[in-house]
Design a protein around this motif. Structure first.
Motif, PDB file in Angstrom:
ATOM      1  N   VAL A  85       0.810  -1.157   0.030  1.00  0.00           N
ATOM      2  CA  VAL A  85       0.011   0.190   0.010  1.00  0.00           C
ATOM      3  C   VAL A  85       1.026   1.163  -0.066  1.00  0.00           C
ATOM      4  CG1 VAL A  85      -1.794   1.058   1.232  1.00  0.00           C
ATOM      5  CG2 VAL A  85      -1.921  -1.047   1.129  1.00  0.00           C
ATOM      6  N   PHE A  86       0.825   2.147  -0.958  1.00  0.00           N
ATOM      7  CA  PHE A  86       1.559   3.300  -1.105  1.00  0.00           C
ATOM      8  C   PHE A  86       0.846   4.455  -0.978  1.00  0.00           C
ATOM      9  CE2 PHE A  86       4.771   1.518  -4.378  1.00  0.00           C
ATOM     10  CZ  PHE A  86       5.348   0.530  -3.394  1.00  0.00           C
ATOM     11  N   ILE A  87       1.324   5.559  -0.375  1.00  0.00           N
ATOM     12  CA  ILE A  87       0.644   6.878  -0.195  1.00  0.00           C
ATOM     13  C   ILE A  87       1.623   7.765  -0.686  1.00  0.00           C
ATOM     14  CG2 ILE A  87      -0.480   8.460   1.235  1.00  0.00           C
ATOM     15  CD1 ILE A  87      -1.271   6.275   3.266  1.00  0.00           C
ATOM     16  N   HIS A  88       1.163   8.763  -1.557  1.00  0.00           N
ATOM     17  CA  HIS A  88       1.923   9.654  -2.197  1.00  0.00           C
ATOM     18  C   HIS A  88       2.258  10.673  -1.129  1.00  0.00           C
ATOM     19  CE1 HIS A  88       2.763  13.110  -4.851  1.00  0.00           C
ATOM     20  NE2 HIS A  88       2.639  12.405  -5.823  1.00  0.00           N
ATOM     21  N   GLY A  89       3.444  10.905  -1.180  1.00  0.00           N
ATOM     22  CA  GLY A  89       4.107  11.998   0.121  1.00  0.00           C
ATOM     23  C   GLY A  89       3.377  13.373  -0.058  1.00  0.00           C
ATOM     24  N   GLN A  90       3.073  13.741  -1.252  1.00  0.00           N
ATOM     25  CA  GLN A  90       2.498  15.222  -1.563  1.00  0.00           C
ATOM     26  C   GLN A  90       0.815  15.077  -1.320  1.00  0.00           C
ATOM     27  OE1 GLN A  90       5.141  16.085  -4.762  1.00  0.00           O
ATOM     28  NE2 GLN A  90       5.342  18.100  -3.752  1.00  0.00           N
ATOM     29  N   THR A  91       0.231  14.395  -1.982  1.00  0.00           N
ATOM     30  CA  THR A  91      -0.982  14.722  -2.139  1.00  0.00           C
ATOM     31  C   THR A  91      -1.741  13.748  -1.037  1.00  0.00           C
ATOM     32  OG1 THR A  91      -1.154  12.683  -3.635  1.00  0.00           O
ATOM     33  CG2 THR A  91      -0.929  14.775  -4.628  1.00  0.00           C
ATOM     34  N   GLY A  92      -1.130  12.602  -0.664  1.00  0.00           N
ATOM     35  CA  GLY A  92      -1.709  11.915   0.471  1.00  0.00           C
ATOM     36  C   GLY A  92      -2.712  10.899  -0.042  1.00  0.00           C
ATOM     37  N   SER A  93      -2.756  10.645  -1.548  1.00  0.00           N
ATOM     38  CA  SER A  93      -3.646   9.791  -2.200  1.00  0.00           C
ATOM     39  C   SER A  93      -3.021   8.359  -2.073  1.00  0.00           C
ATOM     40  CB  SER A  93      -3.968   9.938  -3.704  1.00  0.00           C
ATOM     41  OG  SER A  93      -2.880   9.942  -4.431  1.00  0.00           O
ATOM     42  N   LEU A  94      -4.018   7.485  -1.819  1.00  0.00           N
ATOM     43  CA  LEU A  94      -3.528   6.201  -1.536  1.00  0.00           C
ATOM     44  C   LEU A  94      -3.684   5.058  -2.640  1.00  0.00           C
ATOM     45  CD1 LEU A  94      -4.223   3.930   1.746  1.00  0.00           C
ATOM     46  CD2 LEU A  94      -4.742   2.924  -0.466  1.00  0.00           C
ATOM     47  N   ARG A  95      -2.820   4.223  -2.878  1.00  0.00           N
ATOM     48  CA  ARG A  95      -2.878   3.015  -3.831  1.00  0.00           C
ATOM     49  C   ARG A  95      -2.282   1.843  -3.301  1.00  0.00           C
ATOM     50  NH1 ARG A  95      -5.001   6.327  -5.916  1.00  0.00           N
ATOM     51  NH2 ARG A  95      -5.529   7.571  -7.927  1.00  0.00           N
ATOM     52  N   GLY A  96      -3.329   1.069  -3.095  1.00  0.00           N
ATOM     53  CA  GLY A  96      -2.936  -0.352  -2.556  1.00  0.00           C
ATOM     54  C   GLY A  96      -3.595  -1.620  -3.272  1.00  0.00           C
ATOM     55  N   GLU A  97      -2.902  -2.503  -3.109  1.00  0.00           N
ATOM     56  CA  GLU A  97      -3.421  -3.746  -3.619  1.00  0.00           C
ATOM     57  C   GLU A  97      -4.628  -4.336  -2.627  1.00  0.00           C
ATOM     58  OE1 GLU A  97       0.426  -5.750  -5.604  1.00  0.00           O
ATOM     59  OE2 GLU A  97       0.371  -5.855  -3.619  1.00  0.00           O
ATOM     60  N   ARG A  98      -5.918  -4.702  -3.346  1.00  0.00           N
ATOM     61  CA  ARG A  98      -6.761  -5.272  -2.478  1.00  0.00           C
ATOM     62  C   ARG A  98      -6.847  -6.680  -2.797  1.00  0.00           C
ATOM     63  NH1 ARG A  98     -10.257  -0.966  -0.600  1.00  0.00           N
ATOM     64  NH2 ARG A  98     -10.390   0.826  -1.918  1.00  0.00           N
ATOM     65  N   ARG A  99      -6.918  -7.378  -1.724  1.00  0.00           N
ATOM     66  CA  ARG A  99      -7.083  -9.022  -1.674  1.00  0.00           C
ATOM     67  C   ARG A  99      -8.046  -9.386  -0.690  1.00  0.00           C
ATOM     68  NH1 ARG A  99      -4.827 -11.240  -5.799  1.00  0.00           N
ATOM     69  NH2 ARG A  99      -4.952 -13.650  -5.174  1.00  0.00           N
ATOM     70  N   ALA A 100      -9.100  -9.987  -1.209  1.00  0.00           N
ATOM     71  CA  ALA A 100     -10.101 -10.632  -0.331  1.00  0.00           C
ATOM     72  C   ALA A 100      -9.492 -11.832   0.159  1.00  0.00           C
ATOM     73  CB  ALA A 100     -11.202 -10.742  -1.188  1.00  0.00           C
ATOM     74  N   SER A 101     -10.041 -12.020   1.306  1.00  0.00           N
ATOM     75  CA  SER A 101      -9.468 -13.338   1.995  1.00  0.00           C
ATOM     76  C   SER A 101     -10.452 -14.534   1.532  1.00  0.00           C
ATOM     77  CB  SER A 101      -9.484 -13.106   3.485  1.00  0.00           C
ATOM     78  OG  SER A 101      -9.868 -14.334   4.216  1.00  0.00           O
ATOM     79  N   MET A 102     -10.190 -15.407   0.868  1.00  0.00           N
ATOM     80  CA  MET A 102     -10.911 -16.592   0.365  1.00  0.00           C
ATOM     81  C   MET A 102     -11.587 -17.289   1.885  1.00  0.00           C
ATOM     82  SD  MET A 102     -11.609 -16.312  -2.649  1.00  0.00           S
ATOM     83  CE  MET A 102     -12.358 -17.470  -3.272  1.00  0.00           C
ATOM     84  N   LYS A 103     -10.565 -17.402   2.712  1.00  0.00           N
ATOM     85  CA  LYS A 103     -11.008 -17.874   3.978  1.00  0.00           C
ATOM     86  C   LYS A 103     -12.087 -17.436   4.742  1.00  0.00           C
ATOM     87  CE  LYS A 103      -6.977 -19.034   5.996  1.00  0.00           C
ATOM     88  NZ  LYS A 103      -5.769 -18.453   7.037  1.00  0.00           N
ATOM     89  N   LYS A 104     -12.227 -15.972   4.661  1.00  0.00           N
ATOM     90  CA  LYS A 104     -13.288 -15.267   5.146  1.00  0.00           C
ATOM     91  C   LYS A 104     -14.615 -15.463   4.359  1.00  0.00           C
ATOM     92  CE  LYS A 104     -13.145 -10.962   7.736  1.00  0.00           C
ATOM     93  NZ  LYS A 104     -12.619  -9.722   7.790  1.00  0.00           N
ATOM     94  N   ALA A 105     -14.325 -15.487   3.113  1.00  0.00           N
ATOM     95  CA  ALA A 105     -15.477 -15.723   2.179  1.00  0.00           C
ATOM     96  C   ALA A 105     -16.231 -16.956   2.362  1.00  0.00           C
ATOM     97  CB  ALA A 105     -15.062 -15.511   0.763  1.00  0.00           C
ATOM     98  N   ARG A 106     -15.280 -18.040   2.486  1.00  0.00           N
ATOM     99  CA  ARG A 106     -15.739 -19.460   2.760  1.00  0.00           C
ATOM    100  C   ARG A 106     -16.534 -19.536   4.003  1.00  0.00           C
ATOM    101  NH1 ARG A 106     -10.516 -21.655   2.391  1.00  0.00           N
ATOM    102  NH2 ARG A 106     -10.132 -20.806   0.146  1.00  0.00           N
ATOM    103  N   ARG A 107     -16.247 -18.710   5.030  1.00  0.00           N
ATOM    104  CA  ARG A 107     -16.724 -18.952   6.099  1.00  0.00           C
ATOM    105  C   ARG A 107     -18.286 -18.279   6.172  1.00  0.00           C
ATOM    106  NH1 ARG A 107     -12.282 -17.617   9.390  1.00  0.00           N
ATOM    107  NH2 ARG A 107     -12.543 -15.441   9.368  1.00  0.00           N
ATOM    108  N   TRP A 108     -18.135 -17.171   5.573  1.00  0.00           N
ATOM    109  CA  TRP A 108     -19.640 -16.674   5.167  1.00  0.00           C
ATOM    110  C   TRP A 108     -20.475 -17.561   4.453  1.00  0.00           C
ATOM    111  CZ3 TRP A 108     -22.214 -12.130   6.407  1.00  0.00           C
ATOM    112  CH2 TRP A 108     -21.587 -11.102   7.010  1.00  0.00           C
TER     113      TRP A 108
END
Ligand SMILES: [Zn+2]
Ligand SMILES: [Zn+2]
Ligand SMILES: [Zn+2]
Lengths: 364, 426
Positions: free
Chosen positions: A275-298
């Protein structure tokens, strides 16, 4: 820690380390930390390098630095928003984890000074006004309206140029273009003179792009600056078709540092997600990853409800054999069980889709 | 880049230290206030000759071919820049009223609008190239004379005798008339118009109605809104820049072929008269635009599905406007008949003629009498036959014939008289 760099160049004692995964070379602040994950690719821990393996890029002193200017008070909220908006977030993806692992990182750019001696030629454009007319015919009467339009007259210009160009920038990382595309541009005009204390606890990334590779781009940048200067010299409003035959001398390479926050979390498989945050604008870019484990529980939870409903409908149906009145509720319960059963697939599908759509950050 | 700077570039100012700027050498200022034409062989006076299109010496026969290439319709045109319009509005100024003859040093006074003169003392031909308010406002192109004064004389002789309405002693006048070649200032305008129009257009249809016990046909008019878009391309619309000439005559002869345009050179004006414009660019362009907008309006109205329209409105915009200032050749002659001056114009390129001609009104009256005579005679015959009551059928027939003959005679007479009036009243 071993392999402290000479303070002459950076003005701060630093350890040199590299990432076995992405080959990135970093300057670490002097601290007792061990097992620092690579802030760039996150795929491995950094290994310290010996003094004998100091790469030549580490010798180019930093000259300018763009300070962190994103509102630091906003960072926890930004990270929390990211963590909370990720569906079926892995257990490791918590605002606390993200914030605790937040590290400032400086990315390098090349700064070039050079003397240019050239013969140039171009088309200089000069604005001029022409008079045109509009006419309106209404109720048997003409009404004339005079309007002025701006046009450009192009004239050839040529000449000589002898100037020194200072602090022209060129990418020092192979990934620079992708980085700025993902994170947004850095406002380089906010750069200030480099002070060692401005580094603070930040890790510094060293260039992986040789100056020889960056030189053509630097020349292009100098050329467009020269074109703009020739436009001013010719007192023109525009310039195009700028060409020059140029000789450079006295090149001097230094570095410009750009601010970036990095942090990470681990997904179900234990892989680091950045997860990166631009040091000037503060905008965030990150990789989203869902947990299949959690999904399976649901999914399992919903399936259990469906199963309970199904059993209930069977019971009602059996009762209906004696009491026909409950046949209808039995049917409704059955349909309900069926519907809930089908929705049990949804969490799995959503998580799978999200992981499929989510491209990893184009920075390795 | 070899040989720096190129030979046709000159250094100009630079606003940035360390940068030198070169620009194309501006066209040399070859302004020569007065060009005097004389023969390099015998020092006699040379003049432009419409016969061979060059300079000739009337004394020794020396001939100098014309210098310029024909540029035709490709002749450079200029945009309506704010700068030009401002300069044009300043006019010619009044500086060149007095001129000293380069040959004999006589002082000559000139009217401000003539571009050429012949010294009355030594007879030399001079072309005055006054400084225009802006360089583009000098005449830059012209159509040279290609019709000679002899041709004019022959044409006029034919023209003065080609109608029965003219006095029979006119022909000898053609020989005495003096044909003065003169370059007339003209503006040419190019533009594209684009207009959106809207109007109510009448549509009629027949309707059967039952009224007071029977069926009748009635015409019903329905007005429907229509709209459209039309545009016209104008190529070299001519607007003359002189105020002294009869506009009516000028319009009759001003069909010039601009494919013969050549760049201005003083030698084309040697021995000719030439006028500078009196109608300025702004005024001429306004005239030109009026013509253009009326023609665009016609083009719009022609798009309507019926020609009966009302509440017509349109929005018009001009594009690609440009202009040229040119000189066009014209012969002017004045001849006198019975103490009365008559003006003739002949196009110096096409020899098209227009002018006033004295009408022999006696001849015309006689002819009108002849036209009405049949009706009179028939009427008389009818009257006699009816009055004497011999063969009533023939009398009635003759009366009808008299009425028909009167109507025909009257129409022909009116046409003839108006034609005759048009000939001498300009
Ligand atoms: Zn790495
Ligand atoms: Zn001669
Ligand atoms: Zn003289």
């Amino acid at each position: 820690m071993a392999a402290f760099l000479d303070e002459a160049t950076w003005g701060r004692p630093s350890a040199l380390a590299n990432c076995p995964q992405c080959d990135g070379v970093f300057l670490l602040p002097e601290s007792g930390e061990t097992a620092v994950p690579c802030p760039f690719c996150g795929q491995a821990n950094l290994t310290l390098l010996g003094a004998e393996s100091v790469p030549p890029q580490a010798e180019n002193p930093p000259e300018l630095l763009v300070p962190f200017s994103a509102n630091a008070a906003q960072l926890p909220q930004t990270l929390a928003r990211f963590a909370q908006s990720t569906r079926f977030a892995p257990a490791d993806l918590t605002p606390q984890n993200l914030h605790g692992r937040l590290r400032p990182l400086f990315l390098p750019m090349w700064l070039i000074d050079a003397d240019a001696q050239a013969q140039w030629q171009a088309e200089a454009g000069f604005d001029y006004q022409v008079v045109s007319h509009r006419e309106q015919f209404h109720n048997g009467q003409w009404r004339t309206q005079k309007i002025e339009e701006t046009k450009i007259r192009w004239e050839p210009r040529l000449g000589t140029l002898q100037r020194r160009y200072e602090n022209e920038t060129a990418p020092a990382l192979e990934q620079h273009a992708q980085l700025e595309q993902t994170l947004g541009k850095f406002r380089r005009q906010e750069a200030v003179a480099y002070q060692p204390q401005a580094l603070g606890k930040a890790i510094v990334r060293l260039p992986n792009r040789p100056t020889a590779d960056a030189w053509p781009e630097a020349q292009e940048a100098i050329k467009s600056r020269a074109a703009e200067e020739c436009r001013q010299a010719a007192a023109a409003d525009h310039i195009r078709q700028f060409r020059w035959s140029v000789q450079f001398a006295g090149q001097n390479w230094t570095q410009l540092l750009l601010p970036l926050y990095t942090t990470y979390y681990r997904d179900d498989e234990g892989a680091v997600r950045r997860v990166f945050i631009h040091g000037q604008t503060g905008s965030l870019r990150g990789e989203r990853r869902a947990s299949m484990k959690k999904a399976r529980r649901w999914a399992l939870g919903i399936a259990v409800i469906a199963a309970v409903l199904f059993v209930l409908s069977l019971v009602l149906a059996a009762a209906g054999y004696f009491q026909p009145d409950v046949l209808l509720p039995a049917l409704i319960t059955f349909v309900l069980a069926l519907g809930v059963g089908i929705t049990a697939v949804l969490p799995l599908l959503l998580a799978w889709l999200m992981n499929r759509q989510q491209k990893s950050l184009p920075i390795t | 880049m070899t040989a720096f700077p190129p030979p046709d570039f000159v250094r100009t100012s630079s606003a940035v230290p360390g940068i030198d700027v070169y620009m194309p050498r501006p066209p040399a200022e070859t302004h020569q206030a007065v060009v005097d034409f004389h023969c390099p062989q015998c020092d006699g006076v040379t003049a432009y000759s419409a016969e061979n299109g060059g300079l000739t010496c009337t004394f020794c026969g020396y001939y100098e071919p014309p210098r310029q290439e024909v540029v035709g319709k490709g002749a450079a045109a200029f945009e309506f820049t704010v700068e030009t319009m401002d300069r044009a509005a300043q006019g010619w100024g009044v500086e060149r009223k007095e001129l000293v003859c380069e040959r004999c040093a006589a002082r000559l006074t000139l009217s401000t609008d003539s571009l050429t003169t012949t010294c009355p003392f030594c007879g030399s031909n001079q072309v005055i190239q006054a400084k225009a308010p802006q360089d583009v406002l000098r005449p830059r192109f012209l159509v040279p004379f290609s019709v000679t004064a002899d041709t004019c004389r022959e044409k006029t002789a034919v023209w003065l005798t080609n109608s029965w309405m003219l006095p029979s002693d006119l022909k000898r006048l053609a020989r005495t008339a003096e044909f003065a070649p003169i370059y007339i200032p003209y503006w040419t305008f190019d533009a594209t118009t684009q207009a959106d129009w809207r109007a109510e257009v009448a549509h009629t249809r027949q309707k059967r109605v039952f009224r007071s016990g029977r069926w009748e046909t009635e015409t019903v008019t329905e007005w429907r809104w229509e709209s459209g878009r039309a545009g016209v391309d104008f190529d070299d619309l001519l607007v003359d820049g002189s105020q002294h000439l009869s506009q009516l005559l000028l319009h009759k002869v001003q069909k010039y072929d601009l494919r013969a345009l050549v760049p201005y050179d003083a030698s084309f004006l040697a021995g000719m008269q030439a006028q500078a414009y009196e109608v300025g660019l702004e005024e001429a362009w306004e005239n030109g635009r009026q013509t253009m907008r009326e023609r665009t309006k016609k083009a719009c109205q022609a798009q309507a599905t019926s020609q009966r329209i009302r509440n017509f409105s349109m929005n018009l915009s001009f594009a690609d406007e440009n202009w040229r200032y040119i000189l066009l050749p014209l012969y002017l002659a004045t001849y006198r008949y019975n103490g009365q001056p008559y003006q003739v114009m002949i196009n110096g390129q096409t020899a098209v003629i227009a002018g006033q001609r004295p009408v022999a009104w006696k001849k015309v009256l006689l002819a009108v009498g002849g036209m009405l005579a049949p009706a009179l005679i028939l009427g008389l015959v009818a009257f006699l036959l009816l009055y004497l009551a011999v063969g009533e059928g023939y009398g009635g027939l003759a009366a009808i014939a008299a009425v028909v003959a009167f109507v025909i005679g009257l129409v022909v007479a009116i046409v003839t008289v108006s034609h005759a009036a048009g000939m001498d009243n300009i």
